[in-house]
Design a protein around this motif. Structure first.
Motif, PDB file in Angstrom:
ATOM      1  N   SER A   1       0.604  -1.352   0.064  1.00 50.15           N
ATOM      2  CA  SER A   1       0.054  -0.170   0.155  1.00 50.15           C
ATOM      3  C   SER A   1       0.807   0.934  -0.145  1.00 50.15           C
ATOM      4  CB  SER A   1      -0.842   0.027   1.427  1.00 50.15           C
ATOM      5  OG  SER A   1      -1.798  -0.890   1.354  1.00 50.15           O
TER       6      SER A   1
ATOM      7  N   LEU B   1      -6.159   1.295  -0.737  1.00 50.49           N
ATOM      8  CA  LEU B   1      -5.580   1.471  -1.938  1.00 50.49           C
ATOM      9  C   LEU B   1      -5.064   0.050  -2.968  1.00 50.49           C
ATOM     10  CD1 LEU B   1      -2.110   3.297  -0.449  1.00 50.49           C
ATOM     11  CD2 LEU B   1      -4.200   3.849  -2.178  1.00 50.49           C
ATOM     12  N   LYS B   2      -4.807  -0.825  -2.605  1.00 47.80           N
ATOM     13  CA  LYS B   2      -4.936  -2.024  -2.746  1.00 47.80           C
ATOM     14  C   LYS B   2      -6.995  -3.299  -3.859  1.00 47.80           C
ATOM     15  CE  LYS B   2      -1.881  -3.958   0.588  1.00 47.80           C
ATOM     16  NZ  LYS B   2      -1.921  -4.792   1.517  1.00 47.80           N
TER      17      LYS B   2
ATOM     18  N   LEU C   1       1.867   2.950  -3.398  1.00 50.48           N
ATOM     19  CA  LEU C   1       0.488   3.140  -3.849  1.00 50.48           C
ATOM     20  C   LEU C   1       0.290   4.334  -3.985  1.00 50.48           C
ATOM     21  CD1 LEU C   1      -1.925  -0.200  -4.645  1.00 50.48           C
ATOM     22  CD2 LEU C   1       0.146   0.876  -6.376  1.00 50.48           C
ATOM     23  N   MET C   2       1.077   4.786  -2.240  1.00 46.68           N
ATOM     24  CA  MET C   2       0.285   5.853  -1.607  1.00 46.68           C
ATOM     25  C   MET C   2       0.614   7.597  -2.696  1.00 46.68           C
ATOM     26  SD  MET C   2       1.063   5.753   2.634  1.00 46.68           S
ATOM     27  CE  MET C   2      -0.230   6.935   2.873  1.00 46.68           C
ATOM     28  N   GLN C   3      -0.145   8.802  -3.142  1.00 47.70           N
ATOM     29  CA  GLN C   3      -0.067   9.472  -4.132  1.00 47.70           C
ATOM     30  C   GLN C   3      -0.113  10.813  -2.431  1.00 47.70           C
ATOM     31  OE1 GLN C   3      -2.589   9.993  -6.590  1.00 47.70           O
ATOM     32  NE2 GLN C   3      -1.715   8.299  -7.664  1.00 47.70           N
TER      33      GLN C   3
ATOM     34  N   GLY D   1      -4.696   1.648   3.425  1.00 48.18           N
ATOM     35  CA  GLY D   1      -4.132   0.567   3.019  1.00 48.18           C
ATOM     36  C   GLY D   1      -5.119  -0.055   1.825  1.00 48.18           C
TER      37      GLY D   1
ATOM     38  N   ARG E   1     -10.176   6.832  -9.171  1.00 48.85           N
ATOM     39  CA  ARG E   1      -9.379   6.217  -7.369  1.00 48.85           C
ATOM     40  C   ARG E   1      -9.498   6.640  -6.504  1.00 48.85           C
ATOM     41  NH1 ARG E   1      -4.797   8.293  -4.717  1.00 48.85           N
ATOM     42  NH2 ARG E   1      -2.702   6.671  -4.139  1.00 48.85           N
TER      43      ARG E   1
ATOM     44  N   GLU F   1      -6.162  -0.836  -6.844  1.00 49.51           N
ATOM     45  CA  GLU F   1      -4.988  -1.239  -7.526  1.00 49.51           C
ATOM     46  C   GLU F   1      -5.075  -2.551  -8.279  1.00 49.51           C
ATOM     47  OE1 GLU F   1      -2.794   2.037  -8.620  1.00 49.51           O
ATOM     48  OE2 GLU F   1      -2.485   0.229  -9.710  1.00 49.51           O
TER      49      GLU F   1
END
Lengths: 97, 97, 97, 97, 97
Positions: free
Chosen positions: A54, B75-76, A57-59, B72, B60, B79
């Motif tokens: 995760s 995000l998964k 994947l963080m922005q 957390g 997103r 994606e």
């Protein structure tokens, strides 16, 4: 259990036995940010259940508004750690191609 | 009632009798995310009344902030599932042209 | 007082005596969404005082976060109604040029 | 302990003994905004633990929504101070190349 | 103390003795929106301490989410007033070059 690696002016800590952030557990992520000087914010990463996958994947906006942490530390956590870990990770990936 | 399909490194579950997500009901969407290992978040999809058609429209930011789920897993979920289901769906669409 | 027009796979309802959404009152907008199958969300449009002119100015994010409605219906309301009404309206405008 | 420098129509204050904002502490940032006429908002910068390094990383939206300050002063703080300090800082950096 | 100027289909009010919005006080901004038919929203501009200089810096999203006003009027306030005042102001500026 952390070693330091200097990247330009930024210090990135890495977990010795498990260098690749993609394999970090939620506890590893929290340990990383505690070792990096953000013990209070480490707790927020744990609360949001953020493991290494995760984290990668963080922005910017996710770090600034999704963790409910103070803006000053959030800005540094993103710029000096999350962003740098991602750049290092994706560079390493390319090295295999 | 779920089978698994491997797409690169991502496993996407599909409902056997009703493979196309566009036809999933709100209950099908919730079942999908429960089977995918996100039973708690499946509840949030149900609460927000998200059926297959809505799922295919999610971006997103909708997944990260519109479901009130922890960052957390969010995000998964985006994606590995929402994005992949959408890519598969819209590829299938093109295959008919 | 509503007729249906098929646009691709999307059904857009229009108010018979007052087809152009630019002239819809707040009550007309609410009636439109009730007729379209979203009576609960129609109330939110009314609460936010959205008439036809405001409706034609709404962007995706305004519908998803500015009305405090559930995400699933919000996604469909935007994609199947708000966006389509705007496209139809601005196409009609161009037809006059 | 502040001097003024005129940049176009904008006045930027600088801390005499420590001109480079990158070295400002949280207290220096708060003093800067107090001297610039925003004592109330200076408190918000302190609450969010914003030092010089974080200040240089702030974007428009961070100032407008991340500090919980009123919109009018926030717009001026960003345009006349944060943005200008950043431009001056990054220009100075280039001068060394 | 307001006169009306027709710009395309939009009516912009201007304060007679002080036409340039850059010089408007917080009270002038509030008077402008009251005269324009938005007395309730005028109060929100006052609460957020928005004077003419801040008004000229506002973006769509600031008007829609930063004032805590209803979405319908917010959309019109931005499109018919804030945006138009800014265009007029920056056109006037260019006329001097």
């Amino acid at each position: 259990t952390f070693s330091q690696k200097i990247l330009g002016s930024t210090t990135v800590f890495s977990i010795d036995n498990n260098q690749n952030p993609v394999d970090w557990t939620v506890a590893d992520v929290a340990s990383y940010f505690t070792a990096a000087g953000f013990p209070e914010q480490a707790l927020a990463f744990r609360t949001q259940e953020i493991d290494g996958k995760s984290l990668l994947l963080m922005q910017r906006n996710d770090v600034l508004t999704g963790l409910s942490i103070r803006l000053g530390p959030a800005l540094k956590i993103y710029e000096r750690h999350v962003k740098v870990l991602q750049q290092t990770h994706f560079q390493d990936d390319e090295a295999f191609c």
